[in-house]
Write a protein that holds these residues in place. Sequence first.
Motif, mmCIF file in Angstrom:
data_model
loop_
_atom_site.group_PDB
_atom_site.id
_atom_site.type_symbol
_atom_site.label_atom_id
_atom_site.label_comp_id
_atom_site.label_asym_id
_atom_site.label_seq_id
_atom_site.Cartn_x
_atom_site.Cartn_y
_atom_site.Cartn_z
ATOM 1 N N GLU A 167 0.888 -1.171 0.028
ATOM 2 C CA GLU A 167 -0.168 -0.106 -0.005
ATOM 3 C C GLU A 167 0.871 1.262 0.035
ATOM 4 O OE1 GLU A 167 -3.370 -0.184 2.520
ATOM 5 O OE2 GLU A 167 -3.834 1.818 2.020
ATOM 6 N N LYS A 290 -4.069 0.022 14.077
ATOM 7 C CA LYS A 290 -4.859 1.191 13.403
ATOM 8 C C LYS A 290 -6.123 0.852 13.795
ATOM 9 C CE LYS A 290 -6.004 2.741 8.788
ATOM 10 N NZ LYS A 290 -5.566 3.070 7.306
ATOM 11 N N ARG A 327 -2.010 3.858 16.760
ATOM 12 C CA ARG A 327 -2.185 4.921 15.911
ATOM 13 C C ARG A 327 -3.274 6.024 16.333
ATOM 14 N NH1 ARG A 327 -2.391 3.968 10.393
ATOM 15 N NH2 ARG A 327 -0.874 5.442 9.838
ATOM 16 N N ASP A 373 -2.554 14.306 6.736
ATOM 17 C CA ASP A 373 -2.205 13.125 6.304
ATOM 18 C C ASP A 373 -0.952 13.098 5.369
ATOM 19 O OD1 ASP A 373 -2.055 10.489 5.719
ATOM 20 O OD2 ASP A 373 -3.899 10.360 4.396
ATOM 21 N N GLU A 401 4.121 9.218 -0.779
ATOM 22 C CA GLU A 401 2.307 8.921 -1.203
ATOM 23 C C GLU A 401 2.005 10.479 -1.718
ATOM 24 O OE1 GLU A 401 -0.453 7.878 1.817
ATOM 25 O OE2 GLU A 401 -2.012 8.316 0.404
HETATM 26 O O1 GCW Z 1 -2.177 8.181 4.039
HETATM 27 C C1 GCW Z 1 -3.141 7.401 4.159
HETATM 28 C C2 GCW Z 1 -3.193 6.487 2.936
HETATM 29 C C3 GCW Z 1 -3.723 5.200 3.376
HETATM 30 C C4 GCW Z 1 -3.191 4.478 4.636
HETATM 31 C C5 GCW Z 1 -3.532 5.493 5.865
HETATM 32 C C6 GCW Z 1 -3.206 5.222 7.162
HETATM 33 C C7 GCW Z 1 -2.444 2.231 5.223
HETATM 34 O O2 GCW Z 1 -3.751 6.990 1.930
HETATM 35 O O3 GCW Z 1 -3.305 4.324 2.356
HETATM 36 O O4 GCW Z 1 -3.485 3.369 5.033
HETATM 37 O O5 GCW Z 1 -3.185 6.816 5.379
HETATM 38 O O6 GCW Z 1 -1.963 5.863 7.330
HETATM 39 O O7 GCW Z 1 -3.443 4.433 7.892
#
Ligand code: GCW
Length: 687
Positions: A167, A290, A327, A373, A401
């Motif tokens: 991912e 998570k 988290r 994020d 990302e």
């Molecule tokens: O940044 C976002 C991502 C998801 C990720 C999520 C997270 C693993 O787009 O892909 O999942 O955060 O940090 O849990």
Amino acid sequence: SNPKYSTCWLSYKPIEEIEYVQEIEKFLDQIVLLEKNIYFQNAGNELKKALCALFGTELRLSNSININIDSGIILGKVTDERLNNFITDEERKEVSEEGFLIKVIDENKRKYIIVASKSEKGIIYGIFHLINKIILKTSLKELNCVENPKAPLRIINHWDNMDGSIERGYAGKSIFFANGRVKRNYKRILDYARLLASIGINGVVINNVNVRDKAIWLITPKYLNDLSKIAEIFRLYGIKLYLSINFASPIYIGGLNTADPLDKNVQIWWKETVKNIYSYIPDFGGFLVKADSEFNPGPYVYRRTHADGANMLAEALSPYGGVVIWRAFVYNCLQDWRDTKTDRAKAAYDNFKPLDGNFSENVILQIKYGPMDFQVREPVSPLFGAMEKTNQMIEFQITQEYTGQQIHLCYLGTLWKEILEFDTYCKGKGSYVKRIVDGSLFGMKYAGFAGVSNIGDSINWTGHDLAQANLWTFGKLAWDPDKKIEDIAREWTILTFGDDKKVVDNILWMLLNSHAIYEKYTTPLGLGWMVNPGHHYGPNPEGYEYSKWGTYHRADIKAIGVDRTSRGTGYTLQYHKPWQEIFDDINKCPEELLLFFHRVPYDFRLKNGKTLLQFMYDSHFEGAEMVDKLIEKWEELRGKIDEEIFNRVYERLNMQKEHAMEWRDVINTYFYRKTGIPDEKGRLIYP
Ligand code: GCW
């Protein structure tokens, strides 16, 4: 045998400076191990291999009871009495659990380089440090040092799935999993462990935090045997294995009808499960969780708190010294865009701040560096400094990302360093984020750094060869966040590409300017989010505007941005003073975060006198243009860098150029259409 992949910064090339060779050669008689165990043996072998490649000398590696040699490199423990003549009590006391010291004894009869650690773990860090310093041609005097990691936890998080996909991975497939199984390419994992140990990492979570399907079963005997082999490899390099777990495992695996953390049977099930894990992996690190986040189950399902959930797992792990890393990425991912009251930026704080003091001693809260994020720029999460009684780790995203997916060059060290240097003022002036996440400010037992991995099974590990610098830098900052970022980047460049002045100057320039350039042509001023939904690559100004993810800029024909001040969503109130007032005030707010905190009319004048709109245009033209500069700097290195690497990077830089122009045009056009106001400088903006 030559591996079919890069050895990154561990590619040892013969040292040519005759003077330096002579300086060091006096010490290269043999390597003496004062400890007899696999850790010292392994460290000794690493050193032997490196010195052989660097100096062409095959050193004898011997276990010894006495130090009865004239010259050599001695590996031992700081507490070893045989080192009494060489190490003072004071020096001894300075070395912490995972630390080491290096001391050069350069007398007429005795020429020793002593590397001494307190624990089995520390010695491998010491060896890699010595090797690096030698490649950097550090003078003998400067080799003397005591090095202790500042933060206790320095962990890499892999978002690897069991089908082999990763991912947000941009560098090939997983090195750990394929086709629903644990891979058995131990050589690659070993080489990975070497890379990680060489930058001071001490933990690795090998599976994705989104734990689905087969991955749920990793904590069961079905997979534990295979995992124990991986753990063994990492252990040799001082790295503990951790696993991400699914909070509803008692249902999926245990066949229970609940995962309620206060349910007796659930508690017993986790205790049994944990006990079993430790029978396979005696030094298992613990769980990364998570929970109640993006459709993952968690305690909220049972109307319990995150403390209830985390503490239940912590109790199961505590007898074995394991930890729960929980988290804080909890927010409403089903928001209605018409709802202007909910502010995703506030979510982590709102969910966790009230729980301060409720978490068990072996629970650590893992907090993304910013409140949203991993955007190209965000303010520091206000949770840092808001929970004095809670262990905290900072989460950085090494994988790019939102920062160009390893097609764009975007060195993240400069951003991370700024974040770590942020003064939260939680205990008055000097309450830096770096002092919170190294545990010192609040005297926490656990604290540290988590970095989402950017590696895969590609030939250069990271897709973009220069993205290796991000992994390196993460480790170095986690070890010592006080280090200068220029020094960290320079060391990486020399270790990876050699010390030709032009090579070092140009690559350093590229690295240190790349984040600012990327920011300029994408979403400056803290705007963020103008990416294509799903894969998050490339511009899409309203890609997240009408979605459920709480990510809106709410542009209209007059203004853009969300008012997160005390007059708006109240997000600024989550900060300590003076930040509350600073962020609240459109004239005091740091400009690079202006649109994160404020709703700003396009004709608002920035500090340099430009209107917001003109700034947007200029920034995008400039940013895209500066990619030419990156390309130029790289082109100048043709012939000075391995051709394959040169071409690979060159190709990516050209893609970056093309995609930067797309960013420029799409974003500029967006603002032009909204406002109808053309560029003052008359450059082409597509109507
Ligand atoms: O940044 C976002 C991502 C998801 C990720 C999520 C997270 C693993 O787009 O892909 O999942 O955060 O940090 O849990």
